[in-house]
Write a protein that holds these residues in place. Structure first.
Motif, PDB file in Angstrom:
ATOM      1  N   GLN A  22       0.835  -1.210   0.000  1.00  0.00           N
ATOM      2  CA  GLN A  22       0.000   0.000   0.000  1.00  0.00           C
ATOM      3  C   GLN A  22       0.867   1.256   0.000  1.00  0.00           C
ATOM      4  O   GLN A  22       0.649   2.175  -0.796  1.00  0.00           O
ATOM      5  CB  GLN A  22      -0.925  -0.011   1.215  1.00  0.00           C
ATOM      6  CG  GLN A  22      -1.944   1.124   1.212  1.00  0.00           C
ATOM      7  CD  GLN A  22      -2.709   1.182   2.518  1.00  0.00           C
ATOM      8  OE1 GLN A  22      -2.135   1.130   3.601  1.00  0.00           O
ATOM      9  NE2 GLN A  22      -4.028   1.285   2.433  1.00  0.00           N
ATOM     10  N   VAL A  26       1.154   4.142  -3.023  1.00  0.00           N
ATOM     11  CA  VAL A  26       0.945   5.580  -2.791  1.00  0.00           C
ATOM     12  C   VAL A  26       2.178   6.366  -3.234  1.00  0.00           C
ATOM     13  O   VAL A  26       2.067   7.414  -3.883  1.00  0.00           O
ATOM     14  CB  VAL A  26       0.642   5.857  -1.299  1.00  0.00           C
ATOM     15  CG1 VAL A  26       0.589   7.367  -1.029  1.00  0.00           C
ATOM     16  CG2 VAL A  26      -0.682   5.220  -0.891  1.00  0.00           C
ATOM     17  N   SER A  29       2.359   6.398  -7.065  1.00  0.00           N
ATOM     18  CA  SER A  29       1.335   7.287  -7.629  1.00  0.00           C
ATOM     19  C   SER A  29       1.759   8.742  -7.497  1.00  0.00           C
ATOM     20  O   SER A  29       1.514   9.555  -8.395  1.00  0.00           O
ATOM     21  CB  SER A  29      -0.003   7.071  -6.906  1.00  0.00           C
ATOM     22  OG  SER A  29      -0.467   5.756  -7.082  1.00  0.00           O
ATOM     23  N   VAL A  39      -5.678   8.770  -4.746  1.00  0.00           N
ATOM     24  CA  VAL A  39      -5.126   7.525  -4.211  1.00  0.00           C
ATOM     25  C   VAL A  39      -4.938   7.644  -2.705  1.00  0.00           C
ATOM     26  O   VAL A  39      -5.285   6.746  -1.928  1.00  0.00           O
ATOM     27  CB  VAL A  39      -3.783   7.191  -4.898  1.00  0.00           C
ATOM     28  CG1 VAL A  39      -3.041   6.090  -4.148  1.00  0.00           C
ATOM     29  CG2 VAL A  39      -4.023   6.775  -6.345  1.00  0.00           C
ATOM     30  N   CYS A  43      -6.990   5.352   0.084  1.00  0.00           N
ATOM     31  CA  CYS A  43      -6.237   4.507   1.013  1.00  0.00           C
ATOM     32  C   CYS A  43      -6.530   4.896   2.458  1.00  0.00           C
ATOM     33  O   CYS A  43      -6.653   4.032   3.337  1.00  0.00           O
ATOM     34  CB  CYS A  43      -4.740   4.618   0.739  1.00  0.00           C
ATOM     35  SG  CYS A  43      -4.213   3.818  -0.794  1.00  0.00           S
ATOM     36  N   SER A 114      -6.209   1.534  -5.781  1.00  0.00           N
ATOM     37  CA  SER A 114      -6.084   1.946  -4.379  1.00  0.00           C
ATOM     38  C   SER A 114      -6.871   1.016  -3.472  1.00  0.00           C
ATOM     39  O   SER A 114      -6.390   0.613  -2.405  1.00  0.00           O
ATOM     40  CB  SER A 114      -6.579   3.383  -4.199  1.00  0.00           C
ATOM     41  OG  SER A 114      -5.877   4.272  -5.023  1.00  0.00           O
ATOM     42  N   SER A 118      -5.301  -1.704  -0.739  1.00  0.00           N
ATOM     43  CA  SER A 118      -5.706  -1.491   0.652  1.00  0.00           C
ATOM     44  C   SER A 118      -6.478  -2.666   1.228  1.00  0.00           C
ATOM     45  O   SER A 118      -6.329  -2.995   2.407  1.00  0.00           O
ATOM     46  CB  SER A 118      -6.571  -0.223   0.749  1.00  0.00           C
ATOM     47  OG  SER A 118      -5.862   0.909   0.314  1.00  0.00           O
TER      48      SER A 118
END
Length: 220
Positions: A22, A26, A29, A39, A43, A114, A118
């Motif tokens: 995760q 992030v 991105s 995103v 999350c 996302s 997650s």
């Protein structure tokens, strides 16, 4: 109540710093500036939902049905392997093609990815529901448990914003095609390493739940 809130903040800080799929998503991105704030928010809300589910008693459900953790683990391993291999196979112009594929489809893909990173992640359940939820049981009243969960969720938001915005500032360092390719290759390798690590953990969960299976394999 503020003391409990800060306790939740520090608790989540101790759990979220580890590099996981995760966090990696992030960060990536943000580096590509592909709806990185979207995103980040998705999350965060996923973390918030799992944490609040945990402090409201969700950890009891996982303790009663430990097989669910194993199922999520297998799904997570398959997801990480698939996504990692895709990263390794990407061409140098991937980031340019992504920009040209249409804003609406990219936005939808960012949200779905996302959610996947997650939710299809057993550590998100372990951290949010089992660990934070289990820790919150030290407080008898729901208000205190919610304050603890609120603190933990707040740190998630701060952390994701820091990763996302911080990475987006570093974009000029990744303008060259060779650098973005290196980023994709590194990301793919990390995801595959994480899939192996998760697979080992899933095997240990199976052995804990079914100790007789490990005894049989040892006897052979």
């Amino acid at each position: 109540m503020m003391k409990i809130f800060l306790e939740g903040l520090l608790l989540q800080a101790s759990l979220i710093f580890a590099l996981g799929p995760q966090n990696l998503f992030v960060l990536e991105s943000g580096l590509k500036r592909h709806f990185h704030l979207t995103v980040c928010i998705v999350c965060f809300f996923c973390d918030l939902s799992l944490i609040m589910l945990g402090v409201c008693g969700g950890s009891i459900f996982f303790s009663r049905f430990p097989q669910l953790k194993i199922v999520i683990g297998f799904i997570g391993v398959a997801f990480l392997i698939n996504y990692g291999i895709k990263k390794l196979r990407l061409r140098e112009h991937y980031h340019l093609e992504f920009e040209k594929s249409g804003r609406r489809s990219c936005y939808r893909a960012a949200i779905l990815s996302s959610l996947a990173f997650s939710v299809v992640n057993p550590h998100a359940y372990l951290d949010g529901i089992v660990l934070i939820g289990g820790y919150s049981t030290k407080y008898a009243d729901l208000a205190s448990r919610l304050a603890l969960g609120g603190g933990a969720a707040t740190f998630s938001l701060i952390w994701f914003l820091t990763l996302s915005i911080g990475a987006s500032i570093m974009v000029p360092l990744f303008q060259e095609k060779s650098r973005i390719r290196f980023l994709m290759m590194t990301s793919g390798m990390i995801l595959l390493i994480l899939s192996v690590k998760l697979g080992i953990e899933v095997i240990s969960w199976i052995q804990e739940l079914y100790p007789e299976s490990s005894d049989l394999s040892a006897s052979k």
